[in-house]
Design an enzyme around this catalytic site. Structure first.
Site, PDB file in Angstrom:
ATOM      1  CG  LEU A 151      -1.980  -1.086   1.266  1.00 61.02           C
ATOM      2  CD1 LEU A 151      -2.574  -1.236   2.672  1.00 61.02           C
ATOM      3  CD2 LEU A 151      -3.083  -0.758   0.267  1.00 61.02           C
ATOM      4  N   GLY A 152       2.041   1.140   0.531  1.00 62.32           N
ATOM      5  CA  GLY A 152       2.920   2.307   0.561  1.00 62.32           C
ATOM      6  C   GLY A 152       4.136   2.013   1.395  1.00 62.32           C
ATOM      7  NE  ARG A 153       8.717   0.584  -0.792  1.00 59.70           N
ATOM      8  CZ  ARG A 153       9.608  -0.390  -0.964  1.00 59.70           C
ATOM      9  NH1 ARG A 153      10.850  -0.230  -0.583  1.00 59.70           N
ATOM     10  NH2 ARG A 153       9.261  -1.527  -1.528  1.00 59.70           N
ATOM     11  N   GLY A 154       7.435   4.197   3.720  1.00 59.47           N
ATOM     12  CA  GLY A 154       7.975   5.465   4.189  1.00 59.47           C
ATOM     13  C   GLY A 154       9.426   5.290   4.556  1.00 59.47           C
ATOM     14  CB  ALA A 182       7.082   1.765   8.001  1.00 58.44           C
ATOM     15  CB  VAL A 183       7.229  -1.869   3.718  1.00 53.14           C
ATOM     16  CG1 VAL A 183       7.438  -3.129   4.518  1.00 53.14           C
ATOM     17  CG2 VAL A 183       6.495  -2.195   2.426  1.00 53.14           C
ATOM     18  CB  VAL A 184       1.924   0.193   4.756  1.00 50.90           C
ATOM     19  CG1 VAL A 184       0.482  -0.101   5.148  1.00 50.90           C
ATOM     20  CG2 VAL A 184       2.594   1.070   5.809  1.00 50.90           C
ATOM     21  CE  LYS A 223       4.361   3.071  10.003  1.00 54.81           C
ATOM     22  NZ  LYS A 223       4.010   4.433  10.435  1.00 54.81           N
ATOM     23  CG  ASP A 229       6.032  13.572   8.898  1.00 56.81           C
ATOM     24  OD1 ASP A 229       6.324  14.513   8.134  1.00 56.81           O
ATOM     25  OD2 ASP A 229       6.429  12.401   8.717  1.00 56.81           O
TER      26      ASP A 229
HETATM   27  P1  ADP Z   1       6.328   6.070   7.520  1.00 56.67           P
HETATM   28  O1  ADP Z   1       6.400   6.400   8.970  1.00 56.67           O
HETATM   29  O2  ADP Z   1       7.413   5.142   7.135  1.00 56.67           O
HETATM   30  O3  ADP Z   1       6.207   7.276   6.620  1.00 56.67           O
HETATM   31  P2  ADP Z   1       3.491   5.601   7.103  1.00 56.67           P
HETATM   32  O4  ADP Z   1       2.668   5.240   8.292  1.00 56.67           O
HETATM   33  O5  ADP Z   1       3.364   6.992   6.602  1.00 56.67           O
HETATM   34  O6  ADP Z   1       5.005   5.204   7.372  1.00 56.67           O
HETATM   35  O7  ADP Z   1       3.134   4.586   5.941  1.00 56.67           O
HETATM   36  C1  ADP Z   1       3.806   4.677   4.683  1.00 56.67           C
HETATM   37  C2  ADP Z   1       2.771   4.724   3.581  1.00 56.67           C
HETATM   38  O8  ADP Z   1       1.965   3.522   3.611  1.00 56.67           O
HETATM   39  C3  ADP Z   1       1.745   5.870   3.682  1.00 56.67           C
HETATM   40  O9  ADP Z   1       2.257   7.064   3.117  1.00 56.67           O
HETATM   41  C4  ADP Z   1       0.578   5.291   2.898  1.00 56.67           C
HETATM   42  O10 ADP Z   1       0.808   5.391   1.502  1.00 56.67           O
HETATM   43  C5  ADP Z   1       0.622   3.813   3.276  1.00 56.67           C
HETATM   44  N1  ADP Z   1      -0.239   3.525   4.439  1.00 56.67           N
HETATM   45  C6  ADP Z   1       0.068   3.744   5.733  1.00 56.67           C
HETATM   46  N2  ADP Z   1      -0.937   3.394   6.548  1.00 56.67           N
HETATM   47  C7  ADP Z   1      -1.927   2.945   5.741  1.00 56.67           C
HETATM   48  C8  ADP Z   1      -3.258   2.454   5.981  1.00 56.67           C
HETATM   49  N3  ADP Z   1      -3.733   2.347   7.223  1.00 56.67           N
HETATM   50  N4  ADP Z   1      -4.021   2.105   4.924  1.00 56.67           N
HETATM   51  C9  ADP Z   1      -3.521   2.227   3.658  1.00 56.67           C
HETATM   52  N5  ADP Z   1      -2.290   2.667   3.363  1.00 56.67           N
HETATM   53  C10 ADP Z   1      -1.485   3.026   4.394  1.00 56.67           C
HETATM   54 MG    MG Z   2       4.634   8.603   6.357  1.00 55.82          MG
END
Ligand code: ADP
Ligand code: MG
Length: 371
Positions: free
Chosen positions: A36-39, A42-44, A59, A155
């Site tokens: 779904l995404g990553r930061g 973390a990878v989600v 996450k 953030d």
């Molecule tokens: P980080 O702290 O690494 O930035 P995030 O919590 O922002 O981590 O998660 C990274 C990405 O994952 C987000 O920008 C989003 O795209 C996706 N994501 C995070 N939480 C969710 C969620 N509950 N449902 C769907 N996508 C999510």
């Molecule tokens: Mg983030």
């Protein structure tokens, strides 16, 4: 409210209610679809709970980052999510699991993805002003709830504000409490901070952070949602910081074509250098722009001029390198400043450096990737 025993001096909360499970996550969930995404660390990924068939977002957070044990940061993130459990616009936490190297947060799945995607979309896909008004009310209601609870997010940006659905446009869910702090008492903190484009001037100036710091980021966020343009972004980070410090914002018709003047007035109430003079979330919710006094026109915007060109969550087919993540565009400023409990109670404890020397100033800032 956590008592002093559960609060560290830097506003991190160390006590949680959630039982962290140590049985195997994979026994109870199936991972489905692509990530779904990553930061930063973390990878989600989407997952389905075997017992209920319900979809969630898992996450995966590494406990060791840059050679340091960061478990306390994850516990703080869990604690903040717990304290926001009744907030309808904050993503909910379902469960947590721990392995030797990771903690896995099982979150409500915000299936519509990041509002970032519509911010950078062209024309038909971009938000209309009417959309932004509805979503802004939700963001502000969510953030007002956090602030009432003495939580600052620190953030807020389009990658951390998600949608329950993309088409038709759903509701807001605020995610990523990795940098969040409690502001219950004035405390010296040695810290952080997030993404250059969204960072408030007081952070750059070593002045106290407060709930007003989030309000600046919301001003930037709404600007981006309405125009597709990142207001402070320069070619270099130094230029971005200088633009922020000078509140160098373009409110011209070129940028705000088709956007109501009330929207511009709203943003101007947030992109105010003095945090004491910045509108609070509650005040924003009373602004005429959000209360039917505007005559919004549908607007179309062009592609975004922004670091949004290189988002932190750039799509990738490869698995995340959880032990050595790719360098992130995030800059973390490790510095010392003071938090305080309210926008009206701020006291500076340290002289601000003059930002007319951004390069010299930068050399005083120890820059590191966030732990
Ligand atoms: P980080 O702290 O690494 O930035 P995030 O919590 O922002 O981590 O998660 C990274 C990405 O994952 C987000 O920008 C989003 O795209 C996706 N994501 C995070 N939480 C969710 C969620 N509950 N449902 C769907 N996508 C999510
Ligand atoms: Mg983030």
């Amino acid at each position: 409210m956590p008592d002093s025993m559960t609060m560290s001096r830097n506003g991190m909360v160390s006590k949680i209610q959630t039982r962290i499970r140590t049985d195997a996550f994979k026994n109870n969930y199936d991972l489905v679809g692509k990530e779904l995404g990553r930061g930063k660390f973390a990878v989600v990924k989407k997952c389905v709970e075997k017992s209920t068939g319900k979809e969630h977002a898992a996450k995966f957070l590494r406990k060791r980052r840059k050679g340091q044990d960061c478990r306390v940061d994850i516990i703080n993130e869990i604690a903040i999510l717990e304290s926001a459990a009744g907030n309808p616009f904050v993503v909910s936490l379902h469960e947590a699991y721990e392995t030797a190297s990771e903690i896995i947060l099982v979150l409500e799945c915000a299936a519509g993805g990041e509002i970032f995607n519509q911010c950078v979309a062209d024309n038909d896909e971009a938000f209309t002003e009417k959309d932004v008004i509805r979503l802004a009310k939700q963001i502000l209601t969510g953030v007002a709830g956090l602030h009432r609870n003495n939580v600052v997010h620190l953030d807020l940006k389009p990658q951390n504000v998600l949608l329950t659905r993309a088409h038709p446009l759903g509701d807001i869910r605020i995610v990523d409490f990795g940098l969040s702090r409690r502001m219950d008492s004035m405390e010296e903190v040695r810290e952080i901070l997030g993404t250059p484009e969204y960072v408030a001037p007081e952070v750059l100036n070593y002045e106290p952070i407060s709930t007003a710091t989030d309000m600046w980021s919301i001003g930037v966020l709404i600007y981006v949602m309405l125009t597709g343009v990142s207001p402070f972004l320069g070619d270099e980070k130094q230029e971005t910081f200088l633009n922020i410090s000078q509140v160098n914002v373009d409110y011209s018709q070129d940028v705000f074509e088709g956007v109501s003047s009330l929207a511009v007035d709203f943003i101007k109430s947030l992109l105010v250098k003095n945090p004491r003079k910045r509108a609070t979330a509650e005040e924003c919710l009373k602004h005429p722009w959000l209360n039917g006094h505007s005559n919004p026109l549908p607007h179309l915007h062009n592609a975004l001029r922004s670091s949004l060109d290189e988002p932190e969550n750039s799509p990738s087919e490869s698995e995340p390198e959880l032990e050595s993540p790719a360098p992130s565009p995030e800059l973390v400023i490790v510095t010392s400043y003071t938090t305080c409990s309210g926008q009206s109670e701020m006291k500076s404890v340290r002289g601000a450096f003059a930002f007319d020397e951004p390069f010299a100033a930068r050399s005083e800032i120890k820059q590191e990737l966030i732990c």
